[in-house]
Design a protein around this motif. Structure first.
Motif, PDB file in Angstrom:
ATOM      1  N   SER A 749       0.899  -1.235  -0.067  1.00 28.24           N
ATOM      2  CA  SER A 749      -0.041  -0.011   0.106  1.00 28.24           C
ATOM      3  C   SER A 749       0.884   1.237   0.056  1.00 28.24           C
ATOM      4  O   SER A 749       1.872   1.276   0.891  1.00 28.24           O
ATOM      5  CB  SER A 749      -0.948   0.042   1.428  1.00 28.24           C
ATOM      6  N   TRP A 750       0.694   2.270  -0.770  1.00 32.95           N
ATOM      7  CA  TRP A 750       1.241   3.421  -1.004  1.00 32.95           C
ATOM      8  C   TRP A 750       0.265   4.496  -0.857  1.00 32.95           C
ATOM      9  O   TRP A 750      -0.790   4.590  -1.279  1.00 32.95           O
ATOM     10  CB  TRP A 750       2.075   3.830  -2.177  1.00 32.95           C
ATOM     11  N   ALA A 783      -9.512   9.849  12.782  1.00 34.95           N
ATOM     12  CA  ALA A 783      -9.250  10.635  13.964  1.00 34.95           C
ATOM     13  C   ALA A 783      -7.788  10.370  14.509  1.00 34.95           C
ATOM     14  O   ALA A 783      -7.430  10.790  15.594  1.00 34.95           O
ATOM     15  CB  ALA A 783     -10.194  10.454  14.976  1.00 34.95           C
ATOM     16  N   MET A 784      -7.010   9.447  13.761  1.00 32.12           N
ATOM     17  CA  MET A 784      -5.659   9.514  14.096  1.00 32.12           C
ATOM     18  C   MET A 784      -4.885  10.741  14.415  1.00 32.12           C
ATOM     19  O   MET A 784      -5.165  11.693  13.663  1.00 32.12           O
ATOM     20  CB  MET A 784      -4.800   8.690  13.248  1.00 32.12           C
ATOM     21  N   VAL A 785      -4.045  11.052  15.437  1.00 28.71           N
ATOM     22  CA  VAL A 785      -3.295  12.253  15.695  1.00 28.71           C
ATOM     23  C   VAL A 785      -1.927  12.068  15.344  1.00 28.71           C
ATOM     24  O   VAL A 785      -1.167  11.313  15.733  1.00 28.71           O
ATOM     25  CB  VAL A 785      -3.832  12.702  16.861  1.00 28.71           C
ATOM     26  N   GLY A 786      -1.323  13.327  15.228  1.00 27.06           N
ATOM     27  CA  GLY A 786       0.079  13.342  15.155  1.00 27.06           C
ATOM     28  C   GLY A 786       0.951  13.324  13.587  1.00 27.06           C
ATOM     29  O   GLY A 786      -0.095  13.588  12.483  1.00 27.06           O
ATOM     30  N   GLY A 787       1.934  13.069  13.393  1.00 27.52           N
ATOM     31  CA  GLY A 787       2.463  13.165  12.265  1.00 27.52           C
ATOM     32  C   GLY A 787       2.118  11.983  11.370  1.00 27.52           C
ATOM     33  O   GLY A 787       2.165  10.879  11.716  1.00 27.52           O
ATOM     34  N   GLU A 788       2.042  12.030  10.086  1.00 26.24           N
ATOM     35  CA  GLU A 788       1.624  11.161   9.236  1.00 26.24           C
ATOM     36  C   GLU A 788       2.803  10.271   8.915  1.00 26.24           C
ATOM     37  O   GLU A 788       4.083  10.677   8.677  1.00 26.24           O
ATOM     38  CB  GLU A 788       0.990  11.489   7.900  1.00 26.24           C
ATOM     39  N   ASP A 789       2.665   8.797   8.763  1.00 27.26           N
ATOM     40  CA  ASP A 789       3.690   8.002   8.417  1.00 27.26           C
ATOM     41  C   ASP A 789       3.353   6.756   7.831  1.00 27.26           C
ATOM     42  O   ASP A 789       2.046   6.720   7.763  1.00 27.26           O
ATOM     43  CB  ASP A 789       4.670   7.631   9.530  1.00 27.26           C
ATOM     44  N   GLY A 790       3.987   5.560   7.589  1.00 24.25           N
ATOM     45  CA  GLY A 790       3.560   4.518   7.057  1.00 24.25           C
ATOM     46  C   GLY A 790       2.615   4.019   7.849  1.00 24.25           C
ATOM     47  O   GLY A 790       1.553   3.373   7.062  1.00 24.25           O
ATOM     48  N   ALA A 791       2.590   3.796   9.010  1.00 20.35           N
ATOM     49  CA  ALA A 791       1.727   3.032   9.988  1.00 20.35           C
ATOM     50  C   ALA A 791       0.577   3.584   9.925  1.00 20.35           C
ATOM     51  O   ALA A 791      -0.626   3.203  10.058  1.00 20.35           O
ATOM     52  CB  ALA A 791       2.198   2.926  11.230  1.00 20.35           C
ATOM     53  N   ARG A 792       0.565   5.089   9.926  1.00 18.32           N
ATOM     54  CA  ARG A 792      -1.000   5.974   9.844  1.00 18.32           C
ATOM     55  C   ARG A 792      -1.695   6.039   8.753  1.00 18.32           C
ATOM     56  O   ARG A 792      -2.689   5.920   8.479  1.00 18.32           O
ATOM     57  CB  ARG A 792      -0.712   7.208  10.544  1.00 18.32           C
ATOM     58  N   ALA A 793      -0.687   6.329   7.633  1.00 16.50           N
ATOM     59  CA  ALA A 793      -1.386   6.621   6.271  1.00 16.50           C
ATOM     60  C   ALA A 793      -1.464   5.531   5.484  1.00 16.50           C
ATOM     61  O   ALA A 793      -2.343   5.352   4.671  1.00 16.50           O
ATOM     62  CB  ALA A 793      -0.554   7.881   5.531  1.00 16.50           C
ATOM     63  N   ALA A 794      -0.480   4.754   5.349  1.00 18.57           N
ATOM     64  CA  ALA A 794      -0.692   3.600   4.178  1.00 18.57           C
ATOM     65  C   ALA A 794      -1.004   2.273   4.837  1.00 18.57           C
ATOM     66  O   ALA A 794      -1.633   1.284   4.393  1.00 18.57           O
ATOM     67  CB  ALA A 794       0.875   3.455   3.493  1.00 18.57           C
ATOM     68  N   GLN A 795      -0.937   1.946   6.234  1.00 14.78           N
ATOM     69  CA  GLN A 795      -0.964   0.524   6.607  1.00 14.78           C
ATOM     70  C   GLN A 795      -2.684   0.355   6.770  1.00 14.78           C
ATOM     71  O   GLN A 795      -2.899  -0.829   6.820  1.00 14.78           O
ATOM     72  CB  GLN A 795      -0.342   0.472   8.068  1.00 14.78           C
TER      73      GLN A 795
END
Length: 879
Positions: A749-750, A783-795
């Motif tokens: 996933s990207w 409703a995730m909070v904080g900086g976006e990264d692979g775990a938050r945005a793609a996973q």
């Protein structure tokens, strides 16, 4: 008698002259007449159809829409309607109807006009295949000769079948099968008598008699067809009366698409063009069956679309598409925001406001005006255009493009705090008018948690791609190239080369294993500060979380995705050796950065390339090639091409590739081609083990050894042990990835912006959504909070896909190759240990690489004793 003889002689002379004239015309025209032998093996132009692996129609390509049918597949009433109208003596004449010719001749003599063609069904077919529709005597003579030849070569049934399948019947429909689909969305067998009569009537002039463009003319023509059927005793008076009074129900229908998957349909189409050329691919009636099961493709599409909306909505609302009208400002009492979601007003004795007896609503658009505006708005995916018609305290009412009046409650609105930029959002809304006002043109979509309800939405700015493969043979199981093919045909799954970030690390660690490192090797996770004296620039790479753990085992380094560990591994193995090793996974060495940034993901790869690389790790080291088309069938349902993929098969390596593969690994007993081995099975297994660590919580919270892999949400939500994966995030989170697999399925996933200068940013808390379900939304959701990264945005897209794809699939352990052993090692130093408490664990090694030294007592570090001063001896889980 004296009058009879001259008349008889004149008749004979006329006959001879007529025969001589016909013979003369035939001799003169014979060189110009085409051979009707070609009709014995005629190939009607039939569109190409793309099907999923389980036979669901995905798309259809070709200018002419045709569904070839045999005569016994066409209802007898439809055949009767055509014969009664076009050629009632079809089965009696030899291709030329003399009575019809004489009738046309009399009409010409009387009126002087060529009003009646006297063409039989066979002559019409001859004209359609070989001639033009020009009304000329020489064309009519040619038509007669060709028709006569056709009757000698073909049977009546063959001629009739060709006629019913060839003729153009309007709106690009050729033949009665396609006409039934185009005008009524039905199979020809399901047509009513009135619909059959309508289609039969189209043969005369489809452009001016079709029921969509000219419904009144179509009704008149239908009546003529039904009268002819009644005259020929094909139908009863009762059937006639019922059919002639039937309403016009025709409307334009597309192909019966059962699975909308335009990105893979487009890929298959271009592969067919490359294989056969455009004209043949689009006209020979090929049926193309893909490797993609319809359910897997739907799971992927749903996961990607929902994940894109989750990201886009947690970053805020960018406002309506436009404002159609503004409510006039009146001298009314100011409303106050209340807790009970109602508007209340107050007046005082010192301040009175004028409230009219009748509220003027003339400024509002009526339904016809709103519908006209909505019809101009393009729809994409689940988005439906709508107009806000009323606002309440914490709800709105809208009129949708589908003509529905819909109420959206606060659960469907509360996400919409203002978008400021990619890293900032405005305050949480408190009432509906903080978000939209009456007259706003907006998008809405069905709620993810309850599809019976609707919510405010918007077209996403962010992009995404998803690829899933069968690691055993490379068959594409699902592919999504973006949010909407109709908004952007750019296929990000196969065409977008984006920086892969930490998704590159499993391949770096694989190279390290090949160079003598082990999962227990100790690497220093400490800052790196490298200066370039010539440029005066210092390279100071950082760990993504800004934390440094000092000397740690290699397994922990990958599980925590430590950048410093990856760089030091590259230095230990050597850049050239790393690049050479990465080329084994199909990555082009000329396109890889030739510097140390390669270790932390500066390489640019497509999602398809990334997924293929992980398939090699998954399958134990075999280089499988992704493929989409499983087989191609011709118009007669005969297989003309069958994929023969190279497969990954451990048990086949000791056998000839011509021998049958083991059924447990190939799922069939057919002859197979063995994929080339590019990686030792032990190496692939050990990398898989490290990737498993990245998806779980490790160690013990009680004994102070607890730590989480960067992809821990996957195991928490999927509740499976047979998963391995790796997150990936580039500098400033411009690209985010998650790649992972179960034993039989690989997926990547990207998520990122098409505009590569944009960062995915960060989000602050939307308190309403967090309070509603804090556990769910902190793990996966909008409703995730904080900086976006692979775990938050793609996973999250990967998790949702796997939840569906693995539902009901029993857990299956990963293949453990020969020469893999486990030994107990010290948690801190990676050396052998005789302790059996929480300071030790079992670790996998390739036989011969296991440590030989035991940890000294003074080297043992026990965080529990250090912190609590209480010795413990309770053992914990391995790894």
């Amino acid at each position: 008698m004296k009058y009879f003889k001259p008349l008889f002689i004149a008749f004979l002379v006329s006959v001879v002259l007529g025969i001589a004239t016909i013979a003369g015309f035939y001799i003169y025209l014979k060189p110009q007449l085409p051979s009707v032998e070609v009709l014995k093996d005629v190939h009607l132009q039939t569109p190409m159809k793309i099907y999923s692996h389980d036979g669901k129609l995905i798309s259809q390509f070709g200018v002419k829409r045709r569904i070839p049918l045999t005569l016994d597949q066409i209802p007898q009433q439809l055949i009767d309607a055509v014969l009664a109208t076009e050629d009632s003596r079809f089965y009696e004449h030899p291709g030329i109807d003399i009575i019809g010719v004489m009738r046309a001749a009399v009409n010409l003599i009387v009126t002087g006009e060529k009003g009646q063609g006297a063409s039989t069904l066979t002559m019409q077919l001859a004209r359609g295949f070989f001639l033009t529709r020009e009304k000329a005597y020489i064309r009519k003579i040619k038509e007669i000769f060709i028709a006569w030849h056709m009757e000698q070569v073909l049977t009546k049934d063959e001629i009739l079948a060709l006629y019913l399948n060839k003729n153009e019947l309007g709106h690009r429909a050729f033949g009665v099968g396609a006409a039934a689909q185009v005008y009524y969305g039905k199979n020809v067998q399901d047509l009513t008598l009135a619909e059959m009569a309508t289609i039969a009537g189209l043969h005369q002039a489809p452009s001016i008699l079709n029921p969509i463009s000219h419904p009144q003319r179509s009704v008149a023509r239908r009546r003529i067809v039904l009268l002819r059927m009644l005259d020929e005793n094909y139908i009863t008076r009762e059937q006639y009366e019922q059919a002639v009074s039937a309403p016009v129900t025709a409307k334009l229908h597309g192909a019966e698409i059962e699975l909308s998957a335009p990105y893979i349909a487009d890929m298959a189409y271009h592969e067919m063009i490359d294989r056969y050329g455009k004209e043949e691919a689009e006209t020979r009636g090929y049926s193309v069956y893909l490797t993609t099961p319809s359910n897997m493709q739907q799971y992927a599409q749903q996961a990607v679309v929902r994940n894109i909306h989750d990201y886009d909505e947690r970053h805020g609302y960018r406002g309506p598409l436009k404002q159609l009208w503004e409510a006039p400002k009146v001298n009314a009492i100011e409303t106050s925001k209340t807790q009970d979601s109602s508007f209340e007003s107050e007046t005082t004795s010192t301040e009175q406001s004028f409230v009219p007896d009748v509220i003027d609503t003339s400024y509002r658009w009526n339904e016809q005006q709103m519908q006209a505006a909505l019809d101009d708005i393009q729809t994409y995916g689940p988005l439906v255009p709508a107009v806000v018609t009323e606002t309440a305290q914490q709800s709105i009412k809208v009129f949708s493009q589908r003509g529905q009046h819909i109420e959206i409650d606060w659960d469907g609105l509360a996400w919409a705090r203002p978008f400021i930029n990619d890293a900032r959002q405005g305050p949480d809304p408190e009432i509906a008018t903080d978000i939209v006002t009456e007259g706003a043109l907006i998008y809405i979509r069905k709620r993810d948690d309850d599809p019976s309800l609707w919510q405010l939405s918007q077209f996403p700015d962010v992009s995404s791609a998803f690829v899933s493969l069968n690691p055993k043979n490379g068959a594409i199981q699902a592919l999504v190239g973006g949010y909407s093919f109709y908004q952007s045909q750019f296929n990000r799954a196969t065409q977008a080369k984006r920086q892969v970030g930490s998704n590159i690390k499993p391949f770096i660690y694989s190279a390290a294993l090949d160079s003598g490192y082990t999962l227990a090797s100790i690497i220093n996770d400490a800052p790196i500060n490298q200066s370039d004296r010539e440029s005066g620039i210092a390279w100071r790479p950082k760990n993504s979380d800004g934390k440094y753990d000092g000397p740690i085992r290699m397994r922990v380094g990958l599980g925590k995705s430590k950048n410093m560990v990856s760089i030091r591994l590259l230095r230990g193995v050597g850049l050239d050796n790393i690049i050479s090793h990465l080329s084994r996974f199909g990555f082009n060495p000329k396109e890889l950065p030739h510097d140390e940034t390669l270790a932390i993901g500066s390489a640019s790869l497509t999602p398809m390339e990334v997924a293929t690389g992980f398939a090699i790790i998954n399958n134990g080291g075999f280089a499988v090639t992704p493929y989409l088309i499983e087989r191609i069938e011709d118009i007669d349902n005969q297989i003309v091409w069958q994929a023969e993929p190279e497969i990954a098969c451990h048990k086949c390596e000791s056998n000839s590739t011509d021998e049958k593969a083991d059924n447990s690994e190939t799922d069939n007993n057919s002859h197979v081609k063995l994929a080339p081995r590019v990686l030792d099975p032990q190496n692939a297994f050990l990398v898989t083990e490290m990737m498993r660590t990245g998806l779980r919580a490790n160690g013990s919270w009680t004994y102070k050894t607890y730590w989480q892999g960067t992809g821990w949400r996957a195991r928490n939500l999927l509740h499976r042990e047979d998963l391995a994966g790796k997150t990936g995030t580039t500098n400033d989170a411009k690209d985010t990835w998650f790649s992972g697999f179960s034993p039989d399925l690989v997926a990547t996933s990207w998520v990122g912006f098409d505009n590569m200068s944009r960062s995915l940013g960060r989000t602050s808390a939307n308190q309403y959504l967090l309070n509603k379900n804090p556990q769910k939304y902190n793990w996966i959701g909008n409703a995730m909070v904080g900086g976006e990264d692979g775990a938050r945005a793609a996973q999250p897209a990967w998790i949702r896909f796997m939840q569906k794809a693995l539902d009901g699939v029993p857990e299956k352990p990963f293949f453990i190759p020969d020469n893999i052993i486990t030994v107990r090692v010290d948690r801190t130093t990676g050396k052998l240990t005789q302790r059996t408490d929480h300071t030790s664990l079992f670790e996998y090694f390739k036989k011969g690489t296991e440590p030989t030294q035991y940890v000294r007592p003074d080297e043992v570090y026990d965080p529990y004793i250090e912190d609590e001063g209480q010795p413990q001896s309770e053992p914990e889980d391995i790894f």
